[in-house]
Design a protein around this motif. Sequence first.
Motif, mmCIF file in Angstrom:
data_model
loop_
_atom_site.group_PDB
_atom_site.id
_atom_site.type_symbol
_atom_site.label_atom_id
_atom_site.label_comp_id
_atom_site.label_asym_id
_atom_site.label_seq_id
_atom_site.Cartn_x
_atom_site.Cartn_y
_atom_site.Cartn_z
ATOM 1 N N ALA A 65 71.805 26.108 -1.693
ATOM 2 C CA ALA A 65 71.524 26.942 -1.030
ATOM 3 C C ALA A 65 72.372 27.220 -0.301
ATOM 4 O O ALA A 65 73.188 28.535 0.301
ATOM 5 C CB ALA A 65 70.406 25.903 0.174
ATOM 6 N N GLY A 66 73.525 26.180 -0.463
ATOM 7 C CA GLY A 66 74.320 26.827 0.163
ATOM 8 C C GLY A 66 75.869 27.836 -0.722
ATOM 9 O O GLY A 66 76.366 29.158 0.068
ATOM 10 N N GLN A 67 75.463 28.145 -2.135
ATOM 11 C CA GLN A 67 75.810 28.782 -2.819
ATOM 12 C C GLN A 67 74.860 30.486 -2.357
ATOM 13 O O GLN A 67 76.154 31.066 -2.603
ATOM 14 C CB GLN A 67 75.580 28.735 -4.681
ATOM 15 C CG GLN A 67 76.505 27.585 -4.364
ATOM 16 C CD GLN A 67 75.913 27.136 -6.123
ATOM 17 O OE1 GLN A 67 75.867 27.445 -6.730
ATOM 18 N NE2 GLN A 67 77.151 25.816 -7.016
ATOM 19 N N LEU A 68 74.095 30.356 -2.289
ATOM 20 C CA LEU A 68 72.949 31.407 -1.889
ATOM 21 C C LEU A 68 73.801 32.000 -0.657
ATOM 22 O O LEU A 68 74.195 32.772 -0.471
ATOM 23 C CB LEU A 68 71.364 31.464 -1.620
ATOM 24 C CG LEU A 68 70.328 32.691 -1.333
ATOM 25 C CD1 LEU A 68 70.735 33.457 -2.552
ATOM 26 C CD2 LEU A 68 68.895 31.887 -1.766
ATOM 27 N N ALA A 69 73.649 31.340 0.273
ATOM 28 C CA ALA A 69 73.850 31.109 1.898
ATOM 29 C C ALA A 69 75.417 32.521 1.227
ATOM 30 O O ALA A 69 75.745 32.950 2.204
ATOM 31 C CB ALA A 69 74.261 30.868 2.621
ATOM 32 N N ARG A 70 76.268 31.814 0.917
ATOM 33 C CA ARG A 70 77.504 32.247 0.928
ATOM 34 C C ARG A 70 77.530 33.857 0.238
ATOM 35 O O ARG A 70 78.593 34.616 0.525
ATOM 36 C CB ARG A 70 78.781 32.080 -0.083
ATOM 37 C CG ARG A 70 79.280 30.154 0.414
ATOM 38 C CD ARG A 70 80.228 29.822 0.041
ATOM 39 N NE ARG A 70 79.998 29.108 -1.028
ATOM 40 C CZ ARG A 70 79.893 27.901 -1.403
ATOM 41 N NH1 ARG A 70 79.201 27.250 -0.847
ATOM 42 N NH2 ARG A 70 79.302 27.599 -2.387
ATOM 43 N N GLU A 71 76.831 34.029 -0.661
ATOM 44 C CA GLU A 71 76.741 35.133 -1.170
ATOM 45 C C GLU A 71 75.946 36.147 -0.026
ATOM 46 O O GLU A 71 76.455 37.135 -0.542
ATOM 47 C CB GLU A 71 75.784 35.579 -2.320
ATOM 48 C CG GLU A 71 76.871 34.599 -4.195
ATOM 49 C CD GLU A 71 78.067 35.794 -4.424
ATOM 50 O OE1 GLU A 71 77.976 36.669 -4.158
ATOM 51 O OE2 GLU A 71 78.198 34.635 -5.204
ATOM 52 N N ILE A 72 75.208 35.391 0.075
ATOM 53 C CA ILE A 72 73.872 36.747 0.867
ATOM 54 C C ILE A 72 75.391 36.990 2.175
ATOM 55 O O ILE A 72 75.603 38.221 3.291
ATOM 56 C CB ILE A 72 72.964 35.646 1.896
ATOM 57 C CG1 ILE A 72 72.112 35.853 0.784
ATOM 58 C CG2 ILE A 72 72.595 36.658 3.161
ATOM 59 C CD1 ILE A 72 70.607 34.786 1.662
ATOM 60 N N SER A 73 76.802 36.158 2.932
ATOM 61 C CA SER A 73 77.316 35.914 3.637
ATOM 62 C C SER A 73 78.268 37.566 3.751
ATOM 63 O O SER A 73 78.664 38.248 4.153
ATOM 64 C CB SER A 73 77.496 35.088 4.315
ATOM 65 O OG SER A 73 76.668 34.311 5.270
ATOM 66 N N LEU A 74 78.672 37.309 2.134
ATOM 67 C CA LEU A 74 79.035 38.453 1.531
ATOM 68 C C LEU A 74 79.142 40.283 1.915
ATOM 69 O O LEU A 74 79.898 40.710 1.215
ATOM 70 C CB LEU A 74 79.960 37.950 0.323
ATOM 71 C CG LEU A 74 81.124 36.922 0.100
ATOM 72 C CD1 LEU A 74 81.027 36.628 -1.749
ATOM 73 C CD2 LEU A 74 82.306 36.379 1.073
ATOM 74 N N ARG A 75 77.528 40.044 1.939
ATOM 75 C CA ARG A 75 77.475 41.279 1.307
ATOM 76 C C ARG A 75 76.283 41.652 2.533
ATOM 77 O O ARG A 75 76.511 41.422 3.581
ATOM 78 C CB ARG A 75 76.167 41.370 -0.160
ATOM 79 C CG ARG A 75 76.993 41.609 -1.007
ATOM 80 C CD ARG A 75 75.660 40.453 -1.647
ATOM 81 N NE ARG A 75 76.046 40.284 -3.057
ATOM 82 C CZ ARG A 75 77.255 39.666 -3.937
ATOM 83 N NH1 ARG A 75 77.334 38.354 -2.805
ATOM 84 N NH2 ARG A 75 77.755 39.632 -4.855
ATOM 85 N N ASP A 76 76.586 43.384 3.112
ATOM 86 C CA ASP A 76 75.811 44.144 3.895
ATOM 87 C C ASP A 76 74.293 44.040 3.566
ATOM 88 O O ASP A 76 73.980 44.224 2.588
ATOM 89 C CB ASP A 76 76.084 45.666 4.339
ATOM 90 C CG ASP A 76 77.553 45.709 5.144
ATOM 91 O OD1 ASP A 76 78.087 44.707 5.916
ATOM 92 O OD2 ASP A 76 78.191 46.788 5.051
ATOM 93 N N ALA A 77 73.189 44.106 4.608
ATOM 94 C CA ALA A 77 72.121 43.965 3.729
ATOM 95 C C ALA A 77 71.561 45.473 3.300
ATOM 96 O O ALA A 77 72.171 46.277 3.550
ATOM 97 C CB ALA A 77 70.820 43.994 5.331
ATOM 98 N N PRO A 78 70.338 45.107 2.349
ATOM 99 C CA PRO A 78 70.715 46.134 2.060
ATOM 100 C C PRO A 78 70.023 47.617 2.567
ATOM 101 O O PRO A 78 68.998 47.313 3.050
ATOM 102 C CB PRO A 78 69.782 46.350 0.651
ATOM 103 C CG PRO A 78 68.962 44.771 0.757
ATOM 104 C CD PRO A 78 70.274 44.519 1.999
#
Length: 204
Positions: free
Chosen positions: A168-181
Amino acid sequence: MTRTLAVVSAGIGRPSSTRLLADRLALATAAALGSDVDTQVVELREHGHDLVNHLVSGYPAAELELVLDLVARAAGLIVVTPTYAASFSGLFKTFVDVLDDEALVDKPVLLGATGGTGRHSLVLENAMRPLFTYLRAVVVPTSVFAAPEDWAGAAAPDLLAHRVERAAGQLAREISLRDAPVVPDPFDPPPLDRLLEYHPPGSR
């Protein structure tokens, strides 16, 4: 800004260990992201007939279209499937088959699976990861498999919780690095100035 987290569970039964794992992953991811997270859970069993009809006809029913749109617009995606014959379920694969070709491009995805024995855990790396890599998703390094023994025993829940929190921490980091599509609306006409642009013959 509120970020949408889509959670897709391909569990068949009720209660479902697949749904239980999906919920655990969703809660941990939302906690890691902090506030302003809109978690939307999809139970594929509720859309089974529509999935088959869409596969045959090429046109989704209204409820299924909402699900496909949710996945396309989500900032991150969690997918969990039961294991059948050493692979993901047919229901799960049918859902993936009807996704738009661009729906998962650069989208952070966390993979999860359940099965009757720990020997089925290879489904994550041998079947699911190649599938989502092919779809150009950003699959986080840690995937989570849960067998019956992961839900019972003195140390089992703690070990599963550790894997869930790490993924979950890895997914949260990847989401935080990107703008919403941003998904274009096919019914939204282009601006008038674009329609009036002149393109000489042979220039397009």
